[in-house]
Design a protein around this motif. Structure first.
Motif, PDB file in Angstrom:
ATOM      1  N   THR A   1       0.816  -1.210   0.000  1.00  0.00           N
ATOM      2  CA  THR A   1       0.000   0.000   0.000  1.00  0.00           C
ATOM      3  C   THR A   1       0.850   1.260   0.000  1.00  0.00           C
ATOM      4  O   THR A   1       0.426   2.305  -0.494  1.00  0.00           O
ATOM      5  N   ALA A   2       2.056   1.185   0.565  1.00  0.00           N
ATOM      6  CA  ALA A   2       2.860   2.385   0.769  1.00  0.00           C
ATOM      7  C   ALA A   2       3.750   2.726  -0.410  1.00  0.00           C
ATOM      8  O   ALA A   2       4.197   3.876  -0.519  1.00  0.00           O
ATOM      9  N   ARG A   3       4.032   1.782  -1.273  1.00  0.00           N
ATOM     10  CA  ARG A   3       4.996   2.021  -2.354  1.00  0.00           C
ATOM     11  C   ARG A   3       4.465   1.543  -3.699  1.00  0.00           C
ATOM     12  O   ARG A   3       3.724   0.558  -3.781  1.00  0.00           O
ATOM     13  N   GLU A   4       4.900   2.254  -4.723  1.00  0.00           N
ATOM     14  CA  GLU A   4       4.693   1.760  -6.076  1.00  0.00           C
ATOM     15  C   GLU A   4       5.600   0.549  -6.299  1.00  0.00           C
ATOM     16  O   GLU A   4       6.574   0.340  -5.551  1.00  0.00           O
ATOM     17  N   PRO A   5       5.334  -0.265  -7.315  1.00  0.00           N
ATOM     18  CA  PRO A   5       6.254  -1.360  -7.620  1.00  0.00           C
ATOM     19  C   PRO A   5       7.696  -0.893  -7.824  1.00  0.00           C
ATOM     20  O   PRO A   5       8.633  -1.645  -7.560  1.00  0.00           O
ATOM     21  N   SER A   6       7.876   0.355  -8.246  1.00  0.00           N
ATOM     22  CA  SER A   6       9.214   0.897  -8.434  1.00  0.00           C
ATOM     23  C   SER A   6       9.870   1.291  -7.117  1.00  0.00           C
ATOM     24  O   SER A   6      11.058   1.641  -7.109  1.00  0.00           O
ATOM     25  N   GLY A   7       9.115   1.279  -6.019  1.00  0.00           N
ATOM     26  CA  GLY A   7       9.649   1.665  -4.723  1.00  0.00           C
ATOM     27  C   GLY A   7       9.310   3.077  -4.304  1.00  0.00           C
ATOM     28  O   GLY A   7       9.530   3.455  -3.149  1.00  0.00           O
ATOM     29  N   VAL A   8       8.774   3.890  -5.201  1.00  0.00           N
ATOM     30  CA  VAL A   8       8.444   5.281  -4.878  1.00  0.00           C
ATOM     31  C   VAL A   8       7.306   5.323  -3.865  1.00  0.00           C
ATOM     32  O   VAL A   8       6.327   4.572  -3.970  1.00  0.00           O
ATOM     33  N   GLU A   9       7.414   6.243  -2.898  1.00  0.00           N
ATOM     34  CA  GLU A   9       6.496   6.291  -1.755  1.00  0.00           C
ATOM     35  C   GLU A   9       5.167   6.967  -2.129  1.00  0.00           C
ATOM     36  O   GLU A   9       5.157   8.073  -2.682  1.00  0.00           O
ATOM     37  N   ARG A  10       4.049   6.297  -1.799  1.00  0.00           N
ATOM     38  CA  ARG A  10       2.717   6.880  -1.974  1.00  0.00           C
ATOM     39  C   ARG A  10       2.384   7.704  -0.719  1.00  0.00           C
ATOM     40  O   ARG A  10       1.899   7.170   0.270  1.00  0.00           O
ATOM     41  N   LEU A  11       2.654   8.975  -0.780  1.00  0.00           N
ATOM     42  CA  LEU A  11       2.587   9.798   0.425  1.00  0.00           C
ATOM     43  C   LEU A  11       1.158  10.143   0.846  1.00  0.00           C
ATOM     44  O   LEU A  11       0.760   9.892   1.985  1.00  0.00           O
ATOM     45  N   LEU A  12       0.394  10.753  -0.034  1.00  0.00           N
ATOM     46  CA  LEU A  12      -0.905  11.300   0.368  1.00  0.00           C
ATOM     47  C   LEU A  12      -1.852  10.221   0.882  1.00  0.00           C
ATOM     48  O   LEU A  12      -2.491  10.385   1.932  1.00  0.00           O
ATOM     49  N   ALA A  13      -1.949   9.116   0.157  1.00  0.00           N
ATOM     50  CA  ALA A  13      -2.877   8.055   0.566  1.00  0.00           C
ATOM     51  C   ALA A  13      -2.481   7.462   1.907  1.00  0.00           C
ATOM     52  O   ALA A  13      -3.336   7.208   2.769  1.00  0.00           O
ATOM     53  N   ARG A  14      -1.184   7.248   2.126  1.00  0.00           N
ATOM     54  CA  ARG A  14      -0.760   6.656   3.401  1.00  0.00           C
ATOM     55  C   ARG A  14      -0.857   7.659   4.537  1.00  0.00           C
ATOM     56  O   ARG A  14      -1.216   7.289   5.664  1.00  0.00           O
ATOM     57  N   ALA A  15      -0.546   8.920   4.287  1.00  0.00           N
ATOM     58  CA  ALA A  15      -0.702   9.931   5.335  1.00  0.00           C
ATOM     59  C   ALA A  15      -2.169  10.043   5.736  1.00  0.00           C
ATOM     60  O   ALA A  15      -2.488  10.159   6.925  1.00  0.00           O
ATOM     61  N   GLY A  16      -3.059   9.998   4.753  1.00  0.00           N
ATOM     62  CA  GLY A  16      -4.485  10.056   5.065  1.00  0.00           C
ATOM     63  C   GLY A  16      -4.951   8.869   5.878  1.00  0.00           C
ATOM     64  O   GLY A  16      -5.717   9.016   6.843  1.00  0.00           O
ATOM     65  N   TRP A  17      -4.484   7.674   5.510  1.00  0.00           N
ATOM     66  CA  TRP A  17      -4.913   6.468   6.224  1.00  0.00           C
ATOM     67  C   TRP A  17      -4.352   6.461   7.644  1.00  0.00           C
ATOM     68  O   TRP A  17      -5.072   6.160   8.593  1.00  0.00           O
ATOM     69  N   TRP A  18      -3.077   6.783   7.778  1.00  0.00           N
ATOM     70  CA  TRP A  18      -2.477   6.739   9.117  1.00  0.00           C
ATOM     71  C   TRP A  18      -3.050   7.824  10.029  1.00  0.00           C
ATOM     72  O   TRP A  18      -3.259   7.605  11.211  1.00  0.00           O
ATOM     73  N   ALA A  19      -3.333   9.000   9.469  1.00  0.00           N
ATOM     74  CA  ALA A  19      -3.950  10.060  10.272  1.00  0.00           C
ATOM     75  C   ALA A  19      -5.337   9.644  10.748  1.00  0.00           C
ATOM     76  O   ALA A  19      -5.745   9.968  11.867  1.00  0.00           O
ATOM     77  N   ALA A  20      -6.060   8.918   9.911  1.00  0.00           N
ATOM     78  CA  ALA A  20      -7.424   8.515  10.256  1.00  0.00           C
ATOM     79  C   ALA A  20      -7.477   7.300  11.163  1.00  0.00           C
ATOM     80  O   ALA A  20      -8.326   7.220  12.064  1.00  0.00           O
ATOM     81  N   HIS A  21      -6.566   6.328  10.966  1.00  0.00           N
ATOM     82  CA  HIS A  21      -6.722   5.020  11.618  1.00  0.00           C
ATOM     83  C   HIS A  21      -5.503   4.555  12.407  1.00  0.00           C
ATOM     84  O   HIS A  21      -5.624   3.640  13.221  1.00  0.00           O
ATOM     85  N   GLY A  22      -4.343   5.124  12.149  1.00  0.00           N
ATOM     86  CA  GLY A  22      -3.120   4.563  12.716  1.00  0.00           C
ATOM     87  C   GLY A  22      -2.992   4.758  14.217  1.00  0.00           C
ATOM     88  O   GLY A  22      -3.302   5.829  14.748  1.00  0.00           O
ATOM     89  N   ASP A  23      -2.552   3.718  14.901  1.00  0.00           N
ATOM     90  CA  ASP A  23      -2.217   3.770  16.326  1.00  0.00           C
ATOM     91  C   ASP A  23      -3.342   4.369  17.171  1.00  0.00           C
ATOM     92  O   ASP A  23      -3.105   5.140  18.104  1.00  0.00           O
ATOM     93  N   ARG A  24      -4.566   3.994  16.862  1.00  0.00           N
ATOM     94  CA  ARG A  24      -5.695   4.466  17.656  1.00  0.00           C
ATOM     95  C   ARG A  24      -6.789   3.407  17.617  1.00  0.00           C
ATOM     96  O   ARG A  24      -6.858   2.588  16.691  1.00  0.00           O
ATOM     97  N   ARG A  25      -7.658   3.464  18.597  1.00  0.00           N
ATOM     98  CA  ARG A  25      -8.720   2.471  18.692  1.00  0.00           C
ATOM     99  C   ARG A  25      -9.872   2.771  17.736  1.00  0.00           C
ATOM    100  O   ARG A  25     -10.489   1.862  17.173  1.00  0.00           O
ATOM    101  N   ASP A  26     -10.180   4.061  17.555  1.00  0.00           N
ATOM    102  CA  ASP A  26     -11.282   4.445  16.681  1.00  0.00           C
ATOM    103  C   ASP A  26     -10.723   5.070  15.407  1.00  0.00           C
ATOM    104  O   ASP A  26      -9.543   4.927  15.114  1.00  0.00           O
ATOM    105  N   SER A  27     -11.573   5.760  14.652  1.00  0.00           N
ATOM    106  CA  SER A  27     -11.139   6.393  13.407  1.00  0.00           C
ATOM    107  C   SER A  27     -11.629   7.831  13.363  1.00  0.00           C
ATOM    108  O   SER A  27     -12.673   8.166  13.915  1.00  0.00           O
ATOM    109  N   GLU A  28     -10.857   8.654  12.685  1.00  0.00           N
ATOM    110  CA  GLU A  28     -11.250  10.030  12.396  1.00  0.00           C
ATOM    111  C   GLU A  28     -11.010  10.263  10.912  1.00  0.00           C
ATOM    112  O   GLU A  28      -9.918  10.646  10.488  1.00  0.00           O
ATOM    113  N   GLU A  29     -12.054  10.011  10.125  1.00  0.00           N
ATOM    114  CA  GLU A  29     -11.893   9.939   8.673  1.00  0.00           C
ATOM    115  C   GLU A  29     -11.319  11.215   8.071  1.00  0.00           C
ATOM    116  O   GLU A  29     -10.522  11.169   7.146  1.00  0.00           O
ATOM    117  N   GLY A  30     -11.690  12.362   8.582  1.00  0.00           N
ATOM    118  CA  GLY A  30     -11.249  13.610   7.975  1.00  0.00           C
ATOM    119  C   GLY A  30     -10.035  14.232   8.624  1.00  0.00           C
ATOM    120  O   GLY A  30      -9.766  15.432   8.433  1.00  0.00           O
TER     121      GLY A  30
END
Length: 492
Positions: free
Chosen positions: A135-164
């Motif tokens: 999910t974090a990288r293209e097959p070439s290894g380049v980092e997918r920043l926006l999508a992963r930052a959005g997911w981690w901000a919403a769901h990472g290291d927390r019990r609930d979610s904050e979608e926005g």
């Protein structure tokens, strides 16, 4: 219809049972996105004769424990699967079902579990997020920043979610993702995200796909042409070694039919719930023909094509518009969320275009760009974006590919832009943009040779593109196709 709450292996689990005495086949959905949001889905399965079991994964919502994305889903899934098969309402068969992260939860039960008695009898994987690195990288290894930052901000290291969460943070600080290093993002969000830095240390993609060849149950893989994980969905289907594999790929985003793309037509409004249940019933009764089949929507039309359809390679004629020499400046990167092209000032990308298409083109298959180009920095990313421009000037992104080159003085290389399944009307011009960045969708290469996630210094990069070397290859159907019924292909 009866609904009960259970604690299976200590994890919060809801069970929705059909009317009648049973026993019933079951579906298992394990999710980090709150099992209560799946109530309507569970009731839909129950109305169609399946016992629906929906569970919060460990450390999320009502389930206790620590939330470690992608780490404990096989073990917890085994406990739940074993419990299902011991219930008086169970006929012993179950289908593992999931979308996005929940698709990974379903797949690991097939691909990471040795005990045959707990593996599912079939699996439905929609828009599958196959692992942290996938999910974090293209097959070439380049980092997918926006999508992963959005997911981690919403769901990472927390019990609930904050979608926005990320959208709110960007509204407060539009330059949020430009601050260096990127490992400092949690502090700028005001959140504790200890797993954020560890995400970027995971570089091994394709572990689940590599195991798919050894699968021994039927698969239904569902994806969208506009989804982040289209290539993974197709690779999973192609590699699957079970008795049958079906692919449904429509002109949708990550939300599937709830997120239609601009090229979606009325024929692409598929009733997925009904189709899933019919496929599951046939899979459990061994009513599916062997082999790999399915359906692809031809965006920009109302047609469906058999999965595996591939056009003939055709190289498109390109004319240089400007920018054979340009500067890739990470302080002023080409943006992924803006299709306007500057026509004055020093160029920030190389622009080429085709003449207007003289007739409609059905592009079905891989898109590739071959070019000869150099950079004057130790590391360089090459972002290639294909845009369709209508006769009235409307621009739409068709495909993007990004590669990283650590020896940019070596001049000739190929950039894969994924796949198109799209009808392009007559009069359309194809615009090709060759740039050094595609931000914020992808992290900026600092051009120093340092890791883009930990870098704290940026350099500009001088680029030189030989316009005579640039070739754009589309796969084009040689004649107008006939439409198929996607349900028949999925259920045959």
């Amino acid at each position: 219809m009866t609904s009960v709450h259970e604690a299976v292996g200590g994890l919060a689990t809801d069970v929705c049972l059909p009317d009648g005495a049973g026993p019933f086949p079951a579906v298992l959905i394990r999710t980090p996105y709150d099992r209560t949001r799946h109530l309507a889905e569970a009731r839909g399965w129950a109305r169609r004769g399946f016992a629906a079991v929906v569970q919060d994964v460990r450390g999320r919502f009502a389930s206790p424990g620590q939330w470690h994305p992608y780490e404990s889903e096989a073990a917890d899934g085994v406990v739940t699967a074993r419990w299902i098969r011991r219930q008086p309402w169970s006929d012993g068969r179950y289908v593992a079902v999931g979308a996005s992260y929940a698709a990974q939860c379903a797949l690991v039960l097939v691909l990471h579990v040795d005990e045959a008695e707990v593996r599912p009898d079939a699996v439905i994987a929609a828009v599958p997020a196959l692992g942290a690195a996938d999910t974090a990288r293209e097959p070439s290894g380049v980092e997918r920043l926006l999508a992963r930052a959005g997911w981690w901000a919403a769901h990472g290291d927390r019990r609930d979610s904050e979608e926005g969460a990320l959208a709110q943070a960007l509204a407060a600080d539009p330059g949020l993702l430009t601050h260096l290093p990127l490992t400092g993002l949690p502090e700028r969000l005001g959140r504790s995200l200890p797993s954020w830095a560890g995400l970027w240390q995971r570089r091994e993609r394709g572990r689940l796909v590599s195991r798919a060849a050894h699968a021994d149950v039927p698969l239904l893989a569902v994806g969208g042409h506009h989804d982040h994980f289209t290539e993974d969905t197709v690779a999973l289907w192609r590699t699957w070694g079970g008795p049958s594999a079906r692919l449904l790929l429509g002109p949708w985003g990550h939300g599937l039919v709830a997120a239609p793309g601009p090229d979606a037509g009325p024929a692409h409004r598929v009733a997925l719930g009904e189709l899933y249940a019919r496929w599951a019933r046939r899979a459990l009764t061994r009513g599916l023909a062997p082999g790999h089949h399915g359906a692809l929507a031809l965006g920009g039309s109302d047609l469906w094509l058999p999965a595996g359809t591939e056009g003939e390679p055709r190289t498109q004629r390109l004319r240089l518009l400007r920018g054979s020499c340009f500067t890739a400046d990470p302080d002023r990167p080409v943006r992924s969320d803006d299709l306007t092209v500057p026509t004055t000032g020093p160029p920030d990308r190389c622009l080429l275009a085709t003449p207007p298409l003289p007739r409609p083109v059905d592009a079905v298959g891989a898109v590739r760009v071959r070019l000869r180009a150099t950079a004057d920095t130790p590391s360089a990313d090459w972002a290639v974006r294909l845009v369709a421009v209508t006769p009235d000037g409307f621009a739409e992104r068709l495909a993007v590919g990004v590669v990283r080159r650590e020896h940019p003085e070596d001049g000739e290389f190929t950039v894969d832009l994924g796949r198109l399944t799209r009808r392009l009307p007559a009069g359309t011009r194809l615009r090709l943009e060759i740039a050094g960045h595609h931000f914020p969708a992808h992290a900026r290469n600092p051009h120093t040779g340092a890791d883009p996630v930990t870098a704290d210094r940026l350099l500009s990069s001088r680029r030189d593109v030989d316009p005579t070397s640039v070739s754009l290859t589309l796969h084009v159907l040689p004649s107008r196709p006939h439409s198929i019924d996607p349900a028949k292909e999925i259920l045959r």
